[in-house]
Motif scaffolding. Structure first.
Motif, PDB file in Angstrom:
ATOM      1  N   ASN A 121      80.734  62.801  45.463  1.00 38.33           N
ATOM      2  CA  ASN A 121      80.990  63.614  44.274  1.00 38.33           C
ATOM      3  C   ASN A 121      82.453  64.049  44.210  1.00 38.33           C
ATOM      4  N   ARG A 122      83.055  64.351  45.374  1.00 35.05           N
ATOM      5  CA  ARG A 122      84.469  64.744  45.393  1.00 35.05           C
ATOM      6  C   ARG A 122      85.369  63.568  45.025  1.00 35.05           C
ATOM      7  N   VAL A 123      85.008  62.367  45.479  1.00 34.08           N
ATOM      8  CA  VAL A 123      85.785  61.180  45.123  1.00 34.08           C
ATOM      9  C   VAL A 123      85.865  61.036  43.611  1.00 34.08           C
ATOM     10  N   ASN A 176      87.955  63.638  41.883  1.00 31.28           N
ATOM     11  CA  ASN A 176      89.393  63.444  42.086  1.00 31.28           C
ATOM     12  C   ASN A 176      89.919  62.179  41.412  1.00 31.28           C
ATOM     13  N   GLY A 177      89.078  61.513  40.628  1.00 32.50           N
ATOM     14  CA  GLY A 177      89.520  60.342  39.881  1.00 32.50           C
ATOM     15  C   GLY A 177      89.308  59.023  40.572  1.00 32.50           C
ATOM     16  N   GLY A 178      88.706  59.025  41.762  1.00 33.73           N
ATOM     17  CA  GLY A 178      88.403  57.779  42.450  1.00 33.73           C
ATOM     18  C   GLY A 178      87.134  57.142  41.907  1.00 33.73           C
ATOM     19  N   ARG A 179      86.927  55.896  42.269  1.00 32.47           N
ATOM     20  CA  ARG A 179      85.753  55.164  41.807  1.00 32.47           C
ATOM     21  C   ARG A 179      84.795  54.924  42.973  1.00 32.47           C
ATOM     22  N   ALA A 224      75.956  56.888  38.796  1.00 29.33           N
ATOM     23  CA  ALA A 224      76.583  57.117  40.101  1.00 29.33           C
ATOM     24  C   ALA A 224      77.744  56.191  40.405  1.00 29.33           C
ATOM     25  N   ILE A 225      77.709  54.976  39.883  1.00 24.15           N
ATOM     26  CA  ILE A 225      78.668  53.971  40.352  1.00 24.15           C
ATOM     27  C   ILE A 225      79.628  53.559  39.238  1.00 24.15           C
ATOM     28  N   ARG A 269      93.838  53.048  45.549  1.00 27.63           N
ATOM     29  CA  ARG A 269      93.826  54.094  46.567  1.00 27.63           C
ATOM     30  C   ARG A 269      92.965  55.264  46.075  1.00 27.63           C
ATOM     31  N   GLY A 270      92.057  55.724  46.927  1.00 29.77           N
ATOM     32  CA  GLY A 270      91.147  56.789  46.537  1.00 29.77           C
ATOM     33  C   GLY A 270      89.769  56.308  46.123  1.00 29.77           C
ATOM     34  N   ASP A 271      89.625  54.991  45.895  1.00 32.65           N
ATOM     35  CA  ASP A 271      88.293  54.438  45.651  1.00 32.65           C
ATOM     36  C   ASP A 271      87.488  54.474  46.946  1.00 32.65           C
ATOM     37  N   VAL A 272      86.160  54.389  46.828  1.00 34.06           N
ATOM     38  CA  VAL A 272      85.299  54.344  48.000  1.00 34.06           C
ATOM     39  C   VAL A 272      84.282  53.218  47.835  1.00 34.06           C
TER      40      VAL A 272
END
Length: 344
Positions: free
Chosen positions: A242-244, A247-250, A291-292, A53-56
């Motif tokens: 960048n916000r993802v 906030n700890g997302g991938r 970036a990834i 949850r929170g990944d994009v």
């Protein structure tokens, strides 16, 4: 690096000539951790459970145009694959039987479509200037066919089903001559499952060129030159990505095209910025990704820039082991084939 380090033997029967049906039923090999030789054999439908949850997921919304043309210059048969737009009426193209072509020659294609062979480029490609006033996109709809990769087109003819099979559900921005094939696996049901799991998604645009299928002919990677492709990332999307990460997302790229544009748009400071223009980024082992945090991609050609890219992400030994495993386990390769999820 020596190009032969990226070679491997692929049995011809492992090349997929049609996509899985339904699309998200394709198999998916999961590799986690650089240098980790353990792999999981799943399906694309298992993707939500492999993410957090929170990944994009970042998709490419380019749309494949019918850029394959068959015509004549006098009695000579001429084949052309458009691969990069120059302006409203001119495209750069790879030409078959180019030895029969001279600057200024008129090539007649079906349905009263014609183009002038305007100039030959050092790499052997040509600038084709289409005659008349109708938009080139309309001319291509009349006279062109879907530009299937040579490893498929050499085994069967293009047919009506390829018009839909070779487009992703994200396809909106016309201009590609090859599909961002990792996204071919996505269906409305899979997107709904990702939404329910709290996995976000974004889209960028990179118009994939036919150069993606060209083999690396040099003996050393330093001697290879990539064909440029045009792409765009807007500032609002860059800010969201960048916000993802803050906030700890991938950020997980879906396809090497998305990855290459994201890396092109990211500075040494790791900040993703707006981008609009050509990129010819060539990623090989030793590259530091900015970036990834992961990649979903299909299985690639031996000695190709794309196999070099995944080797840079996961390590050459890991990818050699992954491909050996995939071949032994009957995975389907290339554009219509199965997927891999690479999480270094």
């Amino acid at each position: 690096m020596r190009v032969d380090l990226f070679d491997f033997e692929l049995p011809p029967e492992r090349i997929a000539l049609r996509p899985a049906r339904p699309r998200d039923s394709a198999r998916m090999l999961v590799a986690q951790g650089k240098g980790n030789p353990a792999f999981a054999d799943l399906t694309v439908r298992d993707l939500p459970a492999q993410l957090r949850r929170g990944d994009v997921l970042v998709f490419n919304d380019t749309k494949v145009i019918p850029a394959q043309l068959e015509g004549r210059r006098g009695e000579a048969r001429i084949g052309a694959t458009l691969h990069k737009r120059i302006d409203l009426r001119r495209w750069q193209a790879f030409v078959r039987n180019a030895k029969r072509l001279r600057e200024g020659d008129l090539i007649q294609f079906p349905q009263d479509v014609a183009a002038i062979a305007e100039a030959r480029h050092p790499d052997g490609s040509w600038t084709l200037a289409f005659t008349g006033e109708e938009p080139v996109e309309i001319l291509l709809e009349r006279a062109g066919t879907m530009p299937l990769p040579p490893y498929i087109a050499g085994k069967r003819p293009t047919d009506a089903s390829d018009r839909s099979d070779y487009q992703t559900i994200f396809a909106r921005e016309e201009g590609a001559v090859a599909a961002p094939t990792a996204a071919l696996h996505f269906t409305p049901d899979l997107l709904a499952a990702l939404d329910a799991a709290g996995i976000d998604r974004e889209t960028l645009t990179l118009h994939v060129g036919a150069g993606t299928f060209l083999p690396v002919k040099a003996d050393d990677t330093q001697e290879h030159r990539m064909h440029a492709e045009w792409g765009r990332i807007d500032s609002a999307m860059a800010d969201r990505l960048n916000r993802v990460r803050a906030n700890g997302g991938r950020v997980i790229a879906v396809g090497t095209t998305s990855l290459r544009l994201l890396e092109s748009a990211t500075g040494e400071d790791g900040v993703i910025r707006a981008f609009a223009g050509d990129t010819d980024i060539f990623i090989t082992p030793g590259y530091r990704f900015r970036a990834i945090d992961g990649l979903m991609t299909n299985f690639h050609l031996p000695r190709s820039t794309l196999f070099m890219l995944v080797s840079a992400l996961m390590g050459l030994e890991t990818m050699q082991a992954a491909y050996t495993h995939a071949i032994a386990e009957g995975y389907r390769f290339y554009s219509y084939g199965d997927a891999s999820l690479l999480l270094p």
